[in-house]
Design an enzyme around this catalytic site. Structure first.
Site, PDB file in Angstrom:
ATOM      1  N   HIS A 295       3.265 -15.272  -7.357  1.00  0.00           N
ATOM      2  CA  HIS A 295       1.800 -15.169  -7.428  1.00  0.00           C
ATOM      3  C   HIS A 295       1.283 -15.831  -8.708  1.00  0.00           C
ATOM      4  CE1 HIS A 295       1.258 -12.744  -3.913  1.00  0.00           C
ATOM      5  NE2 HIS A 295       1.726 -11.620  -4.400  1.00  0.00           N
TER       6      HIS A 295
ATOM      7  N   CYS B 169      10.872 -11.838  -7.721  1.00  0.00           N
ATOM      8  CA  CYS B 169       9.888 -11.056  -6.962  1.00  0.00           C
ATOM      9  C   CYS B 169       8.700 -11.943  -6.603  1.00  0.00           C
ATOM     10  CB  CYS B 169       9.429  -9.887  -7.842  1.00  0.00           C
ATOM     11  SG  CYS B 169       8.189  -8.811  -7.110  1.00  0.00           S
TER      12      CYS B 169
ATOM     13  N   SER C 226       5.733 -11.342  -7.027  1.00  0.00           N
ATOM     14  CA  SER C 226       4.733 -11.320  -8.112  1.00  0.00           C
ATOM     15  C   SER C 226       4.934 -12.505  -9.053  1.00  0.00           C
ATOM     16  CB  SER C 226       4.831 -10.032  -8.916  1.00  0.00           C
ATOM     17  OG  SER C 226       4.549  -8.948  -8.091  1.00  0.00           O
TER      18      SER C 226
ATOM     19  N   CYS D 167      11.821  -3.065 -10.715  1.00  0.00           N
ATOM     20  CA  CYS D 167      10.595  -3.374  -9.943  1.00  0.00           C
ATOM     21  C   CYS D 167      10.700  -2.931  -8.488  1.00  0.00           C
ATOM     22  CB  CYS D 167      10.188  -4.842  -9.990  1.00  0.00           C
ATOM     23  SG  CYS D 167       8.742  -5.138  -8.928  1.00  0.00           S
TER      24      CYS D 167
ATOM     25  N   HIS E 173       9.988  -9.956 -14.368  1.00  0.00           N
ATOM     26  CA  HIS E 173       9.550  -8.595 -14.744  1.00  0.00           C
ATOM     27  C   HIS E 173      10.468  -7.563 -14.110  1.00  0.00           C
ATOM     28  CE1 HIS E 173       7.906  -9.491 -10.834  1.00  0.00           C
ATOM     29  NE2 HIS E 173       7.907  -8.185 -10.621  1.00  0.00           N
TER      30      HIS E 173
HETATM   31  N1  COD Z   1       2.064 -10.257   8.289  1.00  0.00           N
HETATM   32  C1  COD Z   1       3.201  -9.555   8.061  1.00  0.00           C
HETATM   33  N2  COD Z   1       4.098  -9.873   7.091  1.00  0.00           N
HETATM   34  C2  COD Z   1       3.851 -10.948   6.350  1.00  0.00           C
HETATM   35  C3  COD Z   1       2.698 -11.748   6.544  1.00  0.00           C
HETATM   36  C4  COD Z   1       1.778 -11.380   7.569  1.00  0.00           C
HETATM   37  N3  COD Z   1       0.678 -12.060   7.801  1.00  0.00           N
HETATM   38  N4  COD Z   1       2.732 -12.770   5.673  1.00  0.00           N
HETATM   39  C5  COD Z   1       3.883 -12.627   4.957  1.00  0.00           C
HETATM   40  N5  COD Z   1       4.554 -11.543   5.373  1.00  0.00           N
HETATM   41  C6  COD Z   1       5.830 -11.024   4.907  1.00  0.00           C
HETATM   42  C7  COD Z   1       6.815 -12.103   4.501  1.00  0.00           C
HETATM   43  O1  COD Z   1       7.463 -12.673   5.612  1.00  0.00           O
HETATM   44  C8  COD Z   1       7.777 -11.322   3.612  1.00  0.00           C
HETATM   45  O2  COD Z   1       8.874 -10.791   4.338  1.00  0.00           O
HETATM   46  C9  COD Z   1       6.935 -10.170   3.082  1.00  0.00           C
HETATM   47  O3  COD Z   1       5.657 -10.276   3.725  1.00  0.00           O
HETATM   48  C10 COD Z   1       6.752 -10.239   1.561  1.00  0.00           C
HETATM   49  O4  COD Z   1       8.006 -10.079   0.979  1.00  0.00           O
HETATM   50  P1  COD Z   1       8.546 -10.888  -0.293  1.00  0.00           P
HETATM   51  O5  COD Z   1      10.003 -10.563  -0.459  1.00  0.00           O
HETATM   52  O6  COD Z   1       8.150 -12.291  -0.194  1.00  0.00           O
HETATM   53  O7  COD Z   1       7.706 -10.241  -1.494  1.00  0.00           O
HETATM   54  P2  COD Z   1       8.086  -9.016  -2.449  1.00  0.00           P
HETATM   55  O8  COD Z   1       8.536  -7.882  -1.633  1.00  0.00           O
HETATM   56  O9  COD Z   1       8.957  -9.517  -3.558  1.00  0.00           O
HETATM   57  O10 COD Z   1       6.654  -8.697  -3.141  1.00  0.00           O
HETATM   58  C11 COD Z   1       5.650  -8.127  -2.411  1.00  0.00           C
HETATM   59  C12 COD Z   1       4.516  -7.617  -3.339  1.00  0.00           C
HETATM   60  C13 COD Z   1       3.463  -7.025  -2.442  1.00  0.00           C
HETATM   61  C14 COD Z   1       5.028  -6.560  -4.285  1.00  0.00           C
HETATM   62  C15 COD Z   1       3.958  -8.785  -4.179  1.00  0.00           C
HETATM   63  O11 COD Z   1       3.632  -9.836  -3.335  1.00  0.00           O
HETATM   64  C16 COD Z   1       2.685  -8.374  -4.925  1.00  0.00           C
HETATM   65  O12 COD Z   1       1.576  -8.498  -4.432  1.00  0.00           O
HETATM   66  N6  COD Z   1       2.832  -7.872  -6.130  1.00  0.00           N
HETATM   67  C17 COD Z   1       1.689  -7.477  -6.885  1.00  0.00           C
HETATM   68  C18 COD Z   1       1.671  -6.021  -7.101  1.00  0.00           C
HETATM   69  C19 COD Z   1       2.382  -5.735  -8.352  1.00  0.00           C
HETATM   70  O13 COD Z   1       2.070  -6.237  -9.397  1.00  0.00           O
HETATM   71  N7  COD Z   1       3.381  -4.953  -8.226  1.00  0.00           N
HETATM   72  C20 COD Z   1       4.228  -4.725  -9.301  1.00  0.00           C
HETATM   73  C21 COD Z   1       5.149  -5.896  -9.555  1.00  0.00           C
HETATM   74  S1  COD Z   1       5.861  -6.438  -8.123  1.00  0.00           S
HETATM   75 ZN    ZN Z   2       7.897  -7.285  -8.816  1.00  0.00          ZN
END
Ligand code: COD
Ligand code: ZN
Length: 364
Positions: free
Chosen positions: A43, A38, A40, A164, A59
């Site tokens: 991050h 993920c 996260s 998650c 996680h």
């Molecule tokens: N505009 C639009 N889309 C964007 C931009 C932008 N400027 N920049 C990046 N993206 C897109 C990427 O291309 C990607 O497709 C997407 O955003 C993010 O997807 P992933 O697969 O990289 O990330 P995920 O889905 O695994 O995780 C996203 C979260 C928001 C959950 C993660 O980043 C986060 O902030 N987690 C913290 C919140 C938390 O603790 N949650 C519980 C555990 S996850």
């Molecule tokens: Zn997660």
């Protein structure tokens, strides 16, 4: 046992032998069956979110119970479980009001067990457990309240994703936002979690679900999960296009599912009068998002944070299992890539490089 350990921010994880102590009275020893990758986790590796070091990340996990502590009553060896990264104490104010995902005791102890110690170590060096899960490892010791039993016919990779991305995303739509049927919805960020927000909104009966992502491949994939329209902001002005698609009103609900101030501000702008912005992503700790205080009031917008989809793991994860088993949500296609634990750094860079869907470690 083998685990992938983060020693330093920005460095690759080290796959090495570490020691895992026996479970305490209310803890459970797990053989990890699957661990999703993920953003996260990224991050923490990149230092956008802070964690004690060294740490075993991971996680989004599932596994099989190997052994239980003396006072454990909810699971027995052999049970298959989803792991929750917010196990809860059951006694604090948030547990009592039905918001166990905000448990104070878990918040206070974080990446250690509820007694403040760790079960993971290497010699005298204690190793932290991300979310009390730490599933980038062959085995884990987790609190009993972080184990959600499931039937053996649910594949372990699917069970892990319910730990998650599915619960965080579908929960944000169904529980945090409580999307009303017929709504126009925008989802900024169509990755592993965003796809689940999209399918949660479809499930809730949204009229349109507009996916916004900077990668074309992600947008195409999003239509499989219920996106009715897609916008690539590097090609098209998202504000103009969303207004076009919503008869000039803007979205009833906009979700931020990437984790940055820029995407949070964009999602706020796409939220229409009387609408709701739901922020799922965690922006880097030192970033702040700005919005017009006048616009907020005059247009009576709501801004809501969504953590773990505002879900109660023991109630809502079995609901997610049921939604999958009845064909109402799609987990099969989310699982896009499978890896071995030793290839975890490849799996993490695939995520960083924008490979579609979810990568899952299924071989340990
Ligand atoms: N505009 C639009 N889309 C964007 C931009 C932008 N400027 N920049 C990046 N993206 C897109 C990427 O291309 C990607 O497709 C997407 O955003 C993010 O997807 P992933 O697969 O990289 O990330 P995920 O889905 O695994 O995780 C996203 C979260 C928001 C959950 C993660 O980043 C986060 O902030 N987690 C913290 C919140 C938390 O603790 N949650 C519980 C555990 S996850
Ligand atoms: Zn997660």
């Amino acid at each position: 046992m083998k685990a992938a350990v983060l020693y330093e921010i920005g460095q690759p994880l080290c796959i090495e032998d570490v020691e895992l102590d026996s479970p305490g009275d209310y803890e459970v020893h797990i053989r990890v069956g699957a661990a999703g990758i993920c953003r996260s986790d990224l991050h923490y590796i990149q230092g956008d979110q802070r964690t004690p070091l060294p740490v075993v990340l991971g996680h989004e996990g599932s596994g099989t119970v190997l052994d239980v502590g003396d006072k454990v009553t909810r699971v027995v060896p052999g049970d298959r479980v989803i792991l929750s990264f917010v196990p809860n104490c059951g006694r604090c104010r948030f547990c009592l009001v039905g918001k166990p995902h905000l448990c104070d005791e878990h918040g206070a102890t974080g990446a250690a067990m509820f007694d403040g110690t760790t079960r993971l170590h290497k010699g005298n060096t204690r190793i932290a457990h991300m979310g009390k899960v730490a599933c980038f490892a062959e085995e884990a010791v987790v609190p009993e309240s972080g184990c959600i039993p499931v039937t053996k016919d649910l594949p372990l990779a699917h069970a892990a994703l319910i730990g998650c991305s599915v619960t965080t995303g579908v929960g944000a739509a169904l529980y945090t936002a409580a999307v009303e049927p017929g709504s126009d919805v925008v989802v900024v960020g169509a990755g592993g979690v965003g796809l689940n927000v999209i399918q949660g909104c479809r499930l809730a009966g949204a009229r349109s679900v507009i996916a916004v992502d900077i990668q074309e491949g992600k947008l195409e994939f999003a239509t499989k999960f219920g996106a009715t329209h897609t916008i690539n902001p590097s090609v098209q002005d998202p504000v103009e296009r969303v207004l076009q698609l919503t008869e000039g009103r803007g979205a009833h609900y906009a979700f931020e599912v990437f984790g940055s101030s820029q995407t949070t501000e964009l999602a706020y702008t796409l939220t229409g009068k009387g609408g709701m912005l739901v922020v799922v992503g965690l922006a880097p700790v030192d970033e702040a998002a700005a919005f017009s205080a006048v616009d907020l009031v005059r247009h009576e917008k709501t801004i809501k944070g969504s953590y773990y989809g505002s879900t109660r793991s023991h109630l809502d994860m079995p609901t997610m299992v049921g939604l999958y088993q009845s064909g109402r949500i799609n987990i099969d296609d989310l699982i896009a890539r499978e890896y071995r634990l030793e290839d975890i750094n490849v799996a993490l860079s695939d995520l960083a490089n924008g490979e579609i869907g979810r990568g899952v470690i299924t071989r340990f």
